[in-house]
Every structure is written in structure tokens, then in C-alpha cells.
Design an enzyme around this catalytic site. Structure first.
Site, mmCIF file in Angstrom:
data_model
loop_
_atom_site.group_PDB
_atom_site.id
_atom_site.type_symbol
_atom_site.label_atom_id
_atom_site.label_comp_id
_atom_site.label_asym_id
_atom_site.label_seq_id
_atom_site.Cartn_x
_atom_site.Cartn_y
_atom_site.Cartn_z
ATOM 1 N N GLY A 43 0.802 -1.211 0.000
ATOM 2 C CA GLY A 43 0.000 0.000 0.000
ATOM 3 C C GLY A 43 0.836 1.263 0.000
ATOM 4 O O GLY A 43 0.356 2.336 0.377
ATOM 5 N N SER B 35 5.201 -4.747 -1.985
ATOM 6 C CA SER B 35 5.282 -3.294 -2.139
ATOM 7 C C SER B 35 6.025 -2.686 -0.947
ATOM 8 O O SER B 35 7.141 -3.098 -0.639
ATOM 9 C CB SER B 35 3.872 -2.719 -2.308
ATOM 10 O OG SER B 35 3.878 -1.317 -2.428
ATOM 11 N N ASP C 111 6.104 -3.785 -13.771
ATOM 12 C CA ASP C 111 6.018 -2.846 -12.648
ATOM 13 C C ASP C 111 6.912 -1.650 -12.951
ATOM 14 O O ASP C 111 8.067 -1.806 -13.359
ATOM 15 C CB ASP C 111 6.465 -3.540 -11.360
ATOM 16 C CG ASP C 111 6.262 -2.693 -10.112
ATOM 17 O OD1 ASP C 111 5.884 -1.512 -10.238
ATOM 18 O OD2 ASP C 111 6.487 -3.214 -9.006
ATOM 19 N N GLY D 102 0.323 -6.459 -8.305
ATOM 20 C CA GLY D 102 -0.872 -7.095 -7.762
ATOM 21 C C GLY D 102 -1.213 -8.449 -8.341
ATOM 22 O O GLY D 102 -2.260 -9.015 -8.003
#
EC number: 3.-.-.-
Length: 345
Positions: free
Chosen positions: A115, A191, A289, A320
Site C-alpha cells: 500500500g 510493495s 512494474d 498485484g
């Protein structure tokens, strides 16, 4: 919508499974609303939009969970996931939640959600599901840390919370394996969670706490230089350079740039890992990414420092991809995580 945005939208849909595309696209819309140009963040709306689930003492898919307050001073919670007991006919009681682990050696994964340091939580539905999957795959206990988030709680709060959680896990007698009376700890995250895992592992090495392995999924690293992937993938698959810059500014100490070791661990200001006690690492990189090149540089930095690292570079994966079991990349990575954990147990 600008023409370039339409092209990016169409192209991403040809690469990403539809339900993953919908999931990540919805996140992107919400994230754009929550970030403010002045560097503040709409936390109230973020909590409203984040779909959460409660812990469940009744086993779901063979896993039960419960929430534990591990530091009252900062209200630090963790969610613990355990395999259901084979002989359990009734739902676990409060006395069963911290029952000693059953098995000669049981791995314990300390998990940090993603996040970008600002979004999601340990009770977000997507991470609750992911942690349950890890329990089933690895036959392990998972402790998911509800660390404090930026920009309200910038560097080093998330690292401090991870360190507190590691010490808590290492001190739980009921997590010790029967064979050697040790807690067999792995650190994992995606992340920003992968970034936190790296930094908690650094502290563990300095303190003598034994961590058996790091599992980093699309870990969030960066630097001042604009890499080839940042230039070519800017805005192409959900994420923009401007997005990433906002999150780093929200997390890093005021006045710092992206050469800070929290962002770029192998910058001249970073800590050398040569000869340092550091766990072996599994680094998973999605080729589509935006910050792919920084992740590859991280894996190379570990290798150059003499640390053991296994790199999975999935050229056609996007951010994701590991959240939904609808692609080969998901299954390959989950198999690799299981093998990585169980090789040490």
C-alpha cells in the site's frame, strides 16, 4: 480521458486478467482521490473505502485467525493466522488461540502488507485472503502486522512497528517448534511491506535475532535517477512516476530525497551488507512494474554483497498479480514461496 490514457487502458486490459484489472483499477481510482496535492491524505475516506474483514475463530478454508494488541502504547495490532487443528470438532476457544504449535518445526511468517506505506491494513480483505493462502501453502503460522502508515506516521514508524512485532513473535513460547524450542521466523511483504521486511531484517541481524528468510513481492524501492522502466512504464500499468514520488515524499523524513537508504538501500548512504548477518532472500519482480529496475538493482545489490538471493523475474506480470489466483504467475510464485519456506523447515 486523454488519448494516451485510453491507449494505456486498452493495453493493460490485454495483459492483465479481467478481475485483476478491475481490482487494481478500482484501487487506482481510490488512491488518486485520497492523495492531496499538499502532501496530506484523506485517512477518513481511505478507511471507509478499504473493504475490511474481521478475524474469524471459526476456521475458513482450514485457517482460523485472531487479533492481538502487541503494543498498547502505540495501539499496534497484529492478526494471527493458524491452521485449524486436525482433531478440532468445535470452533477454537480463547484458550486454543495461543495453544503451542503442533509439529516438530512450524514456520512463522511475519507479514507486512503493501500500500505504498499509506494504504491498506492487516484486516484489509485482500491481505486477509493472501495470509490465509500462505498458511495453507506453507503449513505455517502467519502474523500480519497492522503497522502505522504515512503520511501521518512517516519514517521510521513502520520499521519500528515491524521491529516490535518481530520481538513479540520471537518471544512467544507457543510459537516455538518442538524440535529445537526456537521460533522459525520468515519476513514477508509486498510493495512497501517488502521494503519494511528488508529493514526489519537489518535490525534483526544487528541484534542477533535469527530470521531464516525474506520474501519480497514487488518490493518498493527507488532513487533519484529515473530508470528505463520508470520512463517506459510511466502510467502504462496502473502506476505513474508522480504517484511514486508522492508516496516517497509522504514517507521519508522531511527534506530528504530518494537517495535516503529507506528508499535506495544500496545508495552511497546505505548500509553495506558485506559480511553482515542477513537472511537469504526470495525477490519477486513483476516485469511490467514501474519500479522493476529498482527491484532488480536490489537483488543485484544483495548478490554483490555476498548475500544469498533467489530472483524471480516475471517479465509479463504486473503489480498485484499475486492477489488473485487467476494467472500462472500467481501459482508459480506461491509454489516458490512454499518451497523457499519449507526448505528451511
Amino acid at each position: 480521458m486523454a488519448a494516451s490514457d485510453e491507449v494505456n487502458l486498452i493495453e493493460s486490459r490485454t495483459v492483465v486478467p479481467l478481475n485483476t484489472w478491475v481490482l487494481i483499477s478500482n484501487f487506482k481510482v481510490a488512491y488518486n482521490i485520497l492523495r492531496r496535492p499538499d502532501g496530506t491524505f484523506n485517512r477518513h475516506l481511505a478507511e471507509y473505502l478499504d473493504r475490511k474483514v474481521t478475524a474469524n475463530a471459526n476456521p475458513v478454508d482450514g485457517v482460523f485467525s485472531f487479533d492481538v494488541l502487541i503494543d498498547r502504547r502505540i495501539n499496534l495490532l497484529s492478526r494471527v493466522y493458524r491452521p485449524a487443528y486436525a482433531d478440532q470438532e468445535q470452533p477454537p476457544s480463547i484458550l486454543d488461540l495461543e495453544k503451542p504449535v503442533d509439529g516438530d518445526i512450524v514456520p512463522v511468517i511475519l507479514f507486512f502488507h503493501g500500500g505504498s506505506f499509506a494504504h491498506s491494513s492487516a484486516n484489509s480483505a485482500i491481505y486477509d485472503t493472501l495470509c490465509r493462502r500462505l498458511v495453507g501453502l506453507c503449513k505455517c503460522v502467519v502474523v500480519s502486522v497492522n503497522y502505522r502508515r504515512a503520511p501521518e506516521n512517516p519514517y521510521p514508524c513502520a520499521y519500528d512497528d515491524g521491529w516490535i512485532a518481530l520481538n513479540w513473535v520471537n518471544s512467544r513460547s507457543w510459537l516455538k517448534s518442538k524440535k529445537d524450542s526456537k521460533v522459525h521466523i520468515f519476513l514477508a511483504g509486498d510493495s512497501s511491506g517488502g521494503n519494511i521486511a528488508h529493514n526489519v531484517a537489518l535490525r534483526a541481524g544487528e541484534s542477533g535475532i535469527d530470521v531464516l528468510g525474506n520474501i519480497l513481492l514487488n518490493p518498493m524501492f527507488g532513487g533519484n535517477e529515473r530508470t528505463e522502466s520508470e520512463k517506459s512504464l510511466d502510467g502504462k500499468y496502473f502506476v505513474t512516476v508522480r504517484d511514486r514520488d508522492w508516496y516517497w515524499k509522504a514517507f521519508l523524513p522531511e527534506g530528504e530525497d530518494r537517495e535516503h537508504p529507506a528508499c535506495n538501500p544500496f545508495s552511497p548512504r546505505g548500509k553495506s551488507l558485506e559480511g553482515v548477518s542477513f537472511p537469504k532472500s526470495l525477490v519477486v519482480v513483476a516485469g511490467l512494474d514501474l519500479i522493476r529496475d529498482w527491484q532488480l538493482a536490489y537483488a543485484e545489490g544483495l548478490k554483490k554483497a555476498g548475500q544469498e538471493v533467489k530472483l524471480m523475474h516475471l517479465e509479463k506480470a504486473t503489480v498485484g498479480f499475486y492477489l488473485l489466483p487467476n494467472n500462472n504467475h500467481f501459482h508459480n510464485v506461491m509454489d516458490e514461496i512454499s518451497a523457499f519456506v519449507n526448505a528451511e523447515c
